[in-house]
Write an enzyme that holds these catalytic residues in place. Sequence first.
Site, short mmCIF file in Angstrom:
data_model
loop_
_atom_site.label_atom_id
_atom_site.label_comp_id
_atom_site.label_asym_id
_atom_site.label_seq_id
_atom_site.Cartn_x
_atom_site.Cartn_y
_atom_site.Cartn_z
N GLY B 46 0.84 -1.19 0.00
CA GLY B 46 0.00 0.00 0.00
C GLY B 46 0.86 1.23 0.00
O GLY B 46 2.09 1.14 -0.01
N GLU B 62 -0.51 1.45 -7.13
CA GLU B 62 0.18 0.62 -6.14
C GLU B 62 0.37 -0.80 -6.67
O GLU B 62 1.41 -1.41 -6.52
CB GLU B 62 -0.62 0.54 -4.83
N GLU B 66 3.83 -2.54 -7.33
CA GLU B 66 4.18 -3.69 -6.50
C GLU B 66 4.41 -4.93 -7.33
O GLU B 66 5.24 -5.77 -6.98
CB GLU B 66 3.03 -3.93 -5.51
N PRO B 83 -8.54 5.83 15.21
CA PRO B 83 -7.56 6.91 15.39
C PRO B 83 -6.15 6.38 15.67
O PRO B 83 -5.17 6.96 15.22
CB PRO B 83 -8.08 7.65 16.62
N GLU B 118 11.16 -6.76 1.05
CA GLU B 118 10.94 -7.86 0.13
C GLU B 118 9.44 -8.08 -0.02
O GLU B 118 8.65 -7.51 0.71
CB GLU B 118 11.60 -9.16 0.62
N GLU B 120 6.45 -11.27 -1.04
CA GLU B 120 6.32 -12.72 -1.18
C GLU B 120 4.86 -13.14 -1.13
O GLU B 120 4.04 -12.49 -0.50
CB GLU B 120 7.08 -13.36 -0.01
#
Lengths: 232, 232
Positions: B46, B62, B66, B83, B118, B120
């Site tokens: 994200g 994203e 990614e 919050p 990393e 995975e």
Amino acid sequence: MSYIPSMAPLRAAVDIVIFAVTRGKLRVLLIKRGVPPFEGRWALPGGFLRDGEGLEGAARRELREETGVDAAFLEQLFTFGEPKRDPRGRVLAVAYFALLSPEAAAAARPAAGGDAAEAEWFDAHEPPALAFDHPAILDYALQRLRWKLDWSTAGFGLVPKRFTLTELQKVFEAVLGRKIDKRNFRRKVLALEVLKATKEQREEGLPRPARLYEFSADKFERLRERGVLFPF
Amino acid sequence: MSYIPSMAPLRAAVDIVIFAVTRGKLRVLLIKRGVPPFEGRWALPGGFLRDGEGLEGAARRELREETGVDAAFLEQLFTFGEPKRDPRGRVLAVAYFALLSPEAAAAARPAAGGDAAEAEWFDAHEPPALAFDHPAILDYALQRLRWKLDWSTAGFGLVPKRFTLTELQKVFEAVLGRKIDKRNFRRKVLALEVLKATKEQREEGLPRPARLYEFSADKFERLRERGVLFPF
DNA sequence: CCAAAAGTGTTATGCTTACACCCATGC
DNA sequence: GCATGGGTGTAAGCATAACACTTTTGG
């Protein structure tokens, strides 16, 4: 997630689609904006998220501020985030929808105050022109409500604590916009086993008095365990 | 809505639950955080919403950053706004979920970069300990995926462009976590009339070659018009 | 001819729909 | 006794779920 590409100010608003069924129609509560932008236009009630406040908490607060009552049902709908949706700057709108019983809707004194010059109930299927992207939000809420009616116990949020099966059916009809067969409807809701018949009846009236039912929270739990209910 | 009770800084992050089915299991793509907070912990990919960018656009960006690939299916899930959910300050997380075909998942080179040390694929039903409130987000995404499989066409997002009915069935089984009857499954998906049988067959193999199907977008449209599909 | 997956129908069951009449009450 | 809404059962069609054997292919 610690690299911050933009520092342009961002705010979050919580807007609520508040539904109730009164006089046989599905209504939505709207406010007339007293300040720009869209001054004089009708809009969904809402307001900015405050410091230290959760989203659902903000929705409950708005609801209380706007109506003075609590909703039987409140759930997050969708988050709208088009960059241009608010002329004042970047504002995310986290939309909720709330269901009020007719008693609650009657008790609500839709309060002017904040941005609202006035507040009023409208036929949810024929709303006036709305500010911002609120038409899309309302549409989405209507879709979701129709959907959930069949599947979940959401429908019970639109009915008084005690109600007759005919009243319940009228609520379903108002939301779905079509007639439902009385016998099939009764069979179906009774088969859910979430209704408790009370001993009482609707106050003596002109025609035959009807039996009053109420919603039974414990039976409802068993329903959820059986996976009959829909979490979304 | 112009009265602003709080000016505490607020940011919005878009987190994506990226699913794919590979080697018979439902997988989710996670990154290992390379920076605090939760440094070294696994988390959903994200990043922060950028200036002038819509929510869905941010999710697509994203996803591309990614994985380097596009998803067959991307939809908003829920917005999380407790919050305290992020120790760095007030951050709303708008969660999306995405479905990748096995080809796309294989082509994806989950790239380290940004906050990620990393990346995975993990068994989605047995994820490692996750950062933030990501366990709740993943749970919610799993629920939604299971739900949608039955009556929307979401399932086709997890399958290659051309696929055999057995492959499709295996995908359903991986997501639902149970065996499905072959004959009933075939009858049901074929009854939807969104599959086109191609002339080709799975490359000559040891057992009998299977017929390849593909998803037919035009038939799909008719489905939607019939109201069979679920928009949420 | 054997191993391995592909492909194919029928039956029973439960759910959904359509449909019409008698009942209890107040006036 | 009549007007008004309350209350009830049944039959048909449809979707779902359970269940087992034959076919095609390569080796």
